[in-house]
Design a protein around this motif. Structure first.
Motif, PDB file in Angstrom:
ATOM      1  N   ASN A   1     -17.438 -17.631 -17.617  1.00  0.00           N
ATOM      2  CA  ASN A   1     -16.949 -17.745 -16.500  1.00  0.00           C
ATOM      3  C   ASN A   1     -17.959 -18.119 -15.540  1.00  0.00           C
ATOM      4  OD1 ASN A   1     -18.178 -15.714 -16.481  1.00  0.00           O
ATOM      5  ND2 ASN A   1     -15.950 -14.519 -16.517  1.00  0.00           N
TER       6      ASN A   1
ATOM      7  N   GLU B   1      -8.823 -24.678 -16.094  1.00  0.00           N
ATOM      8  CA  GLU B   1      -8.690 -24.805 -15.355  1.00  0.00           C
ATOM      9  C   GLU B   1      -7.248 -24.668 -14.640  1.00  0.00           C
ATOM     10  OE1 GLU B   1     -11.339 -23.231 -12.847  1.00  0.00           O
ATOM     11  OE2 GLU B   1     -13.109 -24.351 -13.903  1.00  0.00           O
TER      12      GLU B   1
ATOM     13  N   VAL C   1      -0.410 -20.811 -22.891  1.00  0.00           N
ATOM     14  CA  VAL C   1       0.057 -19.376 -21.819  1.00  0.00           C
ATOM     15  C   VAL C   1       0.921 -19.386 -22.177  1.00  0.00           C
ATOM     16  CG1 VAL C   1      -1.649 -18.714 -20.156  1.00  0.00           C
ATOM     17  CG2 VAL C   1      -1.211 -21.208 -19.935  1.00  0.00           C
TER      18      VAL C   1
ATOM     19  N   ASP D   1       2.129 -12.800 -18.148  1.00  0.00           N
ATOM     20  CA  ASP D   1       0.376 -11.539 -17.492  1.00  0.00           C
ATOM     21  C   ASP D   1       1.070 -12.278 -15.694  1.00  0.00           C
ATOM     22  OD1 ASP D   1      -0.191 -10.855 -19.886  1.00  0.00           O
ATOM     23  OD2 ASP D   1      -1.747 -12.757 -19.464  1.00  0.00           O
ATOM     24  N   CYS D   2       1.369 -13.429 -15.582  1.00  0.00           N
ATOM     25  CA  CYS D   2       1.773 -13.730 -14.654  1.00  0.00           C
ATOM     26  C   CYS D   2       2.893 -13.095 -13.450  1.00  0.00           C
ATOM     27  CB  CYS D   2       1.745 -15.371 -14.297  1.00  0.00           C
ATOM     28  SG  CYS D   2       3.051 -15.942 -14.139  1.00  0.00           S
TER      29      CYS D   2
ATOM     30  N   LEU E   1      -6.644 -18.677 -14.588  1.00  0.00           N
ATOM     31  CA  LEU E   1      -6.940 -18.809 -16.093  1.00  0.00           C
ATOM     32  C   LEU E   1      -7.765 -20.222 -16.344  1.00  0.00           C
ATOM     33  CD1 LEU E   1      -3.403 -18.297 -17.518  1.00  0.00           C
ATOM     34  CD2 LEU E   1      -4.873 -16.616 -17.501  1.00  0.00           C
ATOM     35  N   ARG E   2      -8.991 -19.751 -16.675  1.00  0.00           N
ATOM     36  CA  ARG E   2      -9.545 -21.470 -17.692  1.00  0.00           C
ATOM     37  C   ARG E   2      -9.214 -21.462 -19.108  1.00  0.00           C
ATOM     38  NH1 ARG E   2     -15.200 -22.841 -17.426  1.00  0.00           N
ATOM     39  NH2 ARG E   2     -15.382 -22.319 -15.397  1.00  0.00           N
ATOM     40  N   LEU E   3      -8.791 -21.807 -19.654  1.00  0.00           N
ATOM     41  CA  LEU E   3      -8.069 -22.568 -21.218  1.00  0.00           C
ATOM     42  C   LEU E   3      -9.332 -23.263 -21.948  1.00  0.00           C
ATOM     43  CD1 LEU E   3      -4.478 -23.038 -19.785  1.00  0.00           C
ATOM     44  CD2 LEU E   3      -6.281 -20.721 -20.971  1.00  0.00           C
TER      45      LEU E   3
END
Lengths: 562, 211
Positions: free
Chosen positions: A180, A295, A397, A401-402, A409-411
């Protein structure tokens, strides 16, 4: 089960009987509703698939090493000349006469040649030889499993070569390693410049010093390799070297056709060699590991029960076209689907980049809080192309969580799942025959063609031509009447040279034969150096490994481009 | 670097549920046997590297679930496999009859030049036998597939079966290689013309040297 007790079983049942049978849910006519897989079962299968992927990766690396070895041999070969060895350049001497390779018909010295196993038929009783290059190609074909799959399976070139030739794999991995660390402001914001791709990565590796070193060192060796490569083209215009130079030339060709800023002519490459950062992208066969990162920002609004997905940017995507760039867009979907209603959204396409800045917010409406707990968002990246879209990677995803607060998020993207095309498609075999000096195109079969006649079938045939072709050869297959999955297995020859091949496009158009009115268009396919993804790989494989049949399925597009 | 190998062959085991596919694979990969029956979930695979004529061959053997409900998953693995073993249970008539269906399944889903082999498993249970060895051989002749009776429990013919299939695949590979050069030899007219063209550039010097 006495629904047909009174009826004669050889008489066609009436409607009532049929509807009764349908209720019984037995027999061939009813689609069996099997219990769906449970969560544990799904997990078990996923674990196996993951294990298999690891094996596949080992295999891909092994094949990559074999391919790299062969390419190294080709690069160091001297090239065919009438009185010298193809490989080492040795001239003919009295005690060591040159042999002729029975496959490529080039001459080679006894050191660079092996004796072929004696032929069964007595006609070929004379000793036959095979040059090391052909022997190695043969070996590669066997070891990679290409003999069975009829085209080279996917492969990952070994590390050093990979960073030399194209940095995507390394780039993507280093990106993931970098985690990150912020990369705002440093990245190339202008799409269309292949050069800037390298620049930010080198400055953005705080943790992984090891891989950084390897990149930098390979970067240094980059230039002289390019130079020798180009120089050797200048000296000897041989077919094997050509396959390497092809890439370069067609890059030049691309420039001529007007793709802005992404291509360099050979001359300009030589000029630019002194400047380290203005390296042109080496053209790619598609790398298979490291699909880059993505992202996104997720925000759920209780009031409107809508989910806002902001797709910010992607980094280190795989290159799809000749210059190693792509035209990515994202397709978003909430899974599992409800009924047949599909809820797909897509972003705009960002052209000519591997590090696109999407900065686009898409809204999904009608998402309840319970949905958030159970559902997930699937994002698939595609390469936008006139002739069909190729998948570049995907990520999923869970929305859990949201629910409370927006998250960013970075996937890490994972590889294309469905590599085999679906829908209208064609199985095509390409083979450049050095003996015939021609491209042999075999139209093997097609599947799931659209019906165009009132009887629910089509009468398909294929027209094919090379473009541009000095001979203006056009071919046509036979017509397969009333058939949506026709099998042709017809072979067509296009006389051409391998150097020309990289500038030519093979165009296939599928038609439905009609009498008394114009033929209906069914679909088309364009293969060539300017095509992308699978099609590009197929074309380049065919040029790189002549005298071998490369078979591959391609999906058809319904755009008619003549 | 991990263990290197020369070739990777992908094999597949199919057959009705409970005929002993997993046991055969367990015997081959771990040389062990488990009496209890655990139904395979979907798919699984095991790896063993064998030596064939001095070449290291890595076998990736896919074990499939015989149950109907996993059919969509298992058929997806047909296409990539180079060899398929059809397993039936000699104590189960139905599983033998179903071999024909499995073969049809292969023809529909697998690659055309896949190597096949029929295994009659559980041949140690002679008392409960329902399918004679002759019938198995008859079926194999009918489809021109190799056949062998095995027993995973007694470790009978299991090694032999896998080695035979791998050897057949390797033989096919060598044959294919020879056939692939020259490519497209079917069209005789083109071939002739091409050869004549080729002869020109070879100089008299090099031709002389052959004599």
């Amino acid at each position: 089960m006495n629904y047909q007790s009174k009826a004669n079983k050889y008489v066609c049942p009436n409607d009532r009987q049929l509807s009764l049978r349908a209720k019984l849910r037995t027999g061939w006519s009813t689609a069996r509703s099997e219990p769906p897989l449970t969560a544990t079962e799904r997990e078990a299968i996923a674990a196996v698939v993951k294990r298999a992927e690891k094996v596949d990766e080992v295999e891909a690396r092994r094949v990559g090493r074999i391919v790299a070895r062969l390419e190294g041999m080709r690069r160091s070969a001297q090239g065919p000349a009438p009185r010298s060895c193809l490989l080492c350049g040795e001239t003919s001497r009295l005690l060591a006469p040159l042999r002729t390779c029975s496959i490529c018909r080039n001459t080679a010295c006894p050191k660079c040649v092996i004796e072929m196993p004696p032929h069964r038929s007595p006609i070929y009783s004379r000793e036959q030889y095979m040059c090391n290059l052909c022997a190695e190609t043969r070996e590669m074909w066997k070891k990679s499993g290409a003999w069975f799959y009829k085209s080279l399976p996917k492969y990952i070139l070994p590390e050093r070569k990979a960073t030399r030739r194209y940095n995507d794999t390394e780039l993507a991995r280093s990106l993931q390693d970098a985690g990150n660390s912020s990369n705002e402001g440093k990245t190339d914001s202008e799409p269309g410049s292949p050069l800037s791709v390298h620049a930010p990565t080198f400055s953005r590796q705080p943790s992984n010093t090891d891989s950084r070193k390897s990149i930098v060192s390979s970067h240094d060796t980059h230039h002289d390799w390019n130079e020798t490569d180009i120089l050797s083209h200048g000296v000897s215009g041989l077919s094997l070297h050509r396959t390497e130079s092809l890439n370069q030339r067609s890059v030049a060709g691309l420039k001529r056709t007007g793709s802005k800023g992404s291509a360099y002519s050979i001359r300009s490459i030589r000029k630019e060699i002194s400047k380290p950062l203005t390296q042109p992208e080496r053209p790619t066969t598609i790398p298979d590991a490291g699909f880059g990162t993505l992202e996104i920002k997720l925000a759920y609004d209780n009031g409107t029960s809508s989910l806002a997905v902001t797709v910010l940017r992607a980094r280190g995507l795989i290159g799809m076209d000749m210059t190693g760039l792509s035209d990515p867009f994202c397709r978003l979907e909430i899974l599992p689907r409800e009924g047949t209603y599909s809820n797909r959204l897509r972003t705009k396409t960002v052209h000519k980049t591997k590090n696109p800045e999407f900065n686009e917010t898409l809204h999904f409406f009608g998402i309840t809080e319970s949905d958030l707990a159970a559902k997930s968002l699937e994002i698939v990246l595609f390469d936008d192309d006139r002739y069909g879209c190729d998948e570049m990677g995907s990520a999923t995803v869970s929305l859990r969580d949201c629910a409370k607060s927006p998250i960013q998020l970075r996937l890490a993207l994972s590889g294309a799942t469905g590599t085999e095309p679906t829908g209208p498609r064609v199985l095509l075999a390409l083979c450049y025959s050095t003996k015939k000096r021609a491209l042999v195109v075999t139209i093997c079969r097609a599947a799931e063609l659209p019906p165009r006649d009132s009887n629910g079938y089509s009468d398909p045939f294929v027209k094919l031509h090379l473009d541009p072709d000095p001979y203006h050869k056009k071919h046509k297959t036979s017509i397969k009447w009333r058939n949506l999955n026709p099998i042709w297995n017809e072979e067509f020859l296009f006389e051409t040279r391998p150097t020309e091949l990289s500038r030519q496009n093979l165009t296939l158009t599928f038609w439905d034969k009609d009498y008394g009115k114009p033929n209906d268009f069914l679909g088309s396919l364009v293969l060539g150096a300017s095509s992308k993804g699978r099609r590009l790989k197929h074309w380049m494989d065919c040029i790189k490994f002549p005298d071998h049949r490369h078979e591959q399925w391609h999906s058809l597009t319904d755009t008619q481009h003549l | 670097m991990a263990k290197t190998y020369d070739y990777l062959f992908k094999l597949l085991l199919i057959g009705d549920s409970g005929v002993g596919k997993t046991s055969i694979l367990f015997r081959f990969s771990e040389d062990a046997f488990n009496i209890s029956f655990i139904s395979t979930i979907g798919i699984d695979f095991k790896i063993r590297t064998i030596d064939l004529d001095g070449k290291k061959v890595k076998l990736q053997i896919w074990d499939t679930a015989g149950q109907e409900r996993f059919r969509t998953i298992t058929t997806a693995y047909y296409r990539g496999s180079m060899g398929i073993m059809l397993v039936y249970d000699v104590t189960n008539e139905k599983s033998f009859e179903n071999i024909k269906n499995w073969i049809r399944n292969i023809e529909e889903n697998a690659s055309a030049d896949v190597e096949k082999m029929i295994l009659g498993n559980k041949c140690d249970l002679d008392a409960k036998r329902q399918v004679s060895k002759e019938r198995g051989e008859q079926l194999a002749i009918e489809y021109q597939i190799k056949f062998v009776e095995t027993s995973a429990k007694d470790s009978l013919n299991v090694e032999y079966a896998f080695y035979t299939l791998a050897r057949d695949i390797k033989a096919k590979m060598e044959k294919k290689q020879e056939a692939s050069n020259p490519p497209g030899a079917r069209s005789g007219a083109h071939q002739l013309r091409a050869n004549e063209q080729q002869r020109k550039p070879t100089s008299w010097l090099s031709r002389c040297s052959v004599l």
